[in-house]
Design a protein around this motif. Structure first.
Motif, mmCIF file in Angstrom:
data_model
loop_
_atom_site.group_PDB
_atom_site.id
_atom_site.type_symbol
_atom_site.label_atom_id
_atom_site.label_comp_id
_atom_site.label_asym_id
_atom_site.label_seq_id
_atom_site.Cartn_x
_atom_site.Cartn_y
_atom_site.Cartn_z
ATOM 1 N N PHE A 16 0.850 -1.185 0.000
ATOM 2 C CA PHE A 16 0.000 0.000 0.000
ATOM 3 C C PHE A 16 0.888 1.238 0.000
ATOM 4 N N PHE A 17 0.441 2.250 -0.712
ATOM 5 C CA PHE A 17 1.256 3.454 -0.843
ATOM 6 C C PHE A 17 0.365 4.678 -0.925
ATOM 7 N N GLY A 18 0.958 5.798 -0.583
ATOM 8 C CA GLY A 18 0.367 7.101 -0.845
ATOM 9 C C GLY A 18 1.232 7.750 -1.904
ATOM 10 N N LYS A 45 5.200 4.047 -8.781
ATOM 11 C CA LYS A 45 6.158 3.352 -9.641
ATOM 12 C C LYS A 45 7.075 2.442 -8.830
ATOM 13 N N VAL A 46 7.527 2.921 -7.688
ATOM 14 C CA VAL A 46 8.386 2.096 -6.835
ATOM 15 C C VAL A 46 7.599 0.901 -6.306
ATOM 16 N N LYS A 106 5.181 -0.637 -7.723
ATOM 17 C CA LYS A 106 5.068 -1.599 -8.824
ATOM 18 C C LYS A 106 6.380 -2.354 -9.036
ATOM 19 N N PHE A 107 7.496 -1.679 -8.877
ATOM 20 C CA PHE A 107 8.796 -2.335 -8.999
ATOM 21 C C PHE A 107 8.954 -3.383 -7.893
ATOM 22 N N ILE A 108 8.524 -3.039 -6.684
ATOM 23 C CA ILE A 108 8.571 -3.990 -5.570
ATOM 24 C C ILE A 108 7.736 -5.220 -5.909
ATOM 25 N N LYS A 109 6.568 -5.013 -6.429
ATOM 26 C CA LYS A 109 5.678 -6.122 -6.801
ATOM 27 C C LYS A 109 6.343 -7.056 -7.801
ATOM 28 N N ARG A 110 7.064 -6.501 -8.756
ATOM 29 C CA ARG A 110 7.721 -7.328 -9.774
ATOM 30 C C ARG A 110 8.763 -8.266 -9.164
ATOM 31 N N GLY A 111 9.196 -7.980 -7.933
ATOM 32 C CA GLY A 111 10.182 -8.829 -7.281
ATOM 33 C C GLY A 111 9.600 -10.105 -6.698
#
Length: 180
Positions: free
Chosen positions: A7-9, A17-18, A20-25
């Motif tokens: 979750f992000f604000g 964007k960050v 989403k990058f975390i999710k790709r990991g």
């Protein structure tokens, strides 16, 4: 169901964007799709035992929200909605974006607000990050000589983002007892 909620604000989209990058990991069975806190229901947030929470720091060290001139609600409005939740048994990792050159006196200060919020409600917080490699005057988000979570400066050190993220993801995957 995925084991990790992200979750992000965000205000400009950099934190999204960050996230989403975390999710790709991680694969879809381990990590849910990242969600902006202005689009999440409390029940959906509360279902995860492992949380990754991200925020930018706005203005003079503020969480994103309507009072900091965001166009939409964000952490400032979401935290009161979840103040009744018990975070005991939950493991939380934090990440924050900031500008160490433009705001060296309140660098990533917003992250400490989320840290304090979840810690006061019983969360185990993982993912502390060294302050080495940053050039700032002060940050409320430094505890015991480390940031309370991953810190990224997309304005001045974007060339370091990918490596910092990769290292941090390995660290929190161990803390979450999850394969990366």
């Amino acid at each position: 169901m995925a084991k990790v909620g992200v979750f992000f604000g965000s205000n400009t989209g950099n934190t999204r964007k960050v996230a989403k990058f975390i999710k790709r990991g991680f694969d879809d069975e381990l990590m849910a799709k990242p969600v902006n806190v202005n689009r999440v229901e409390v029940e959906d947030f509360a279902q995860y035992d492992f949380l990754i929470l991200g925020t930018p720091t706005l203005g003079s060290g503020e969480l994103p929200g309507l009072s900091s001139d965001c166009e939409a609600e964000s952490w400032e409005e979401f935290l009161p909605k979840i103040e009744h939740l018990d975070f005991s048994g939950k493991t939380v990792a934090l990440f924050a974006l900031g500008d160490q050159v433009g705001y060296p006196d309140e660098f990533v200060d917003a992250m400490i607000e989320i840290y304090d919020f979840v810690e006061e409600r019983g969360a185990t917080i993982v993912g502390a990050w060294p302050t080495d490699g940053y050039d700032f005057e002060s940050s409320e988000s430094v505890v015991d000589d480390k940031f309370v979570g991953l810190v990224l400066d997309q304005d001045n050190q974007s060339h370091l983002t990918e490596q910092r993220l990769a290292t941090w993801l390995k660290q929190i995957a161990e803390d979450f007892s999850l394969p990366l």
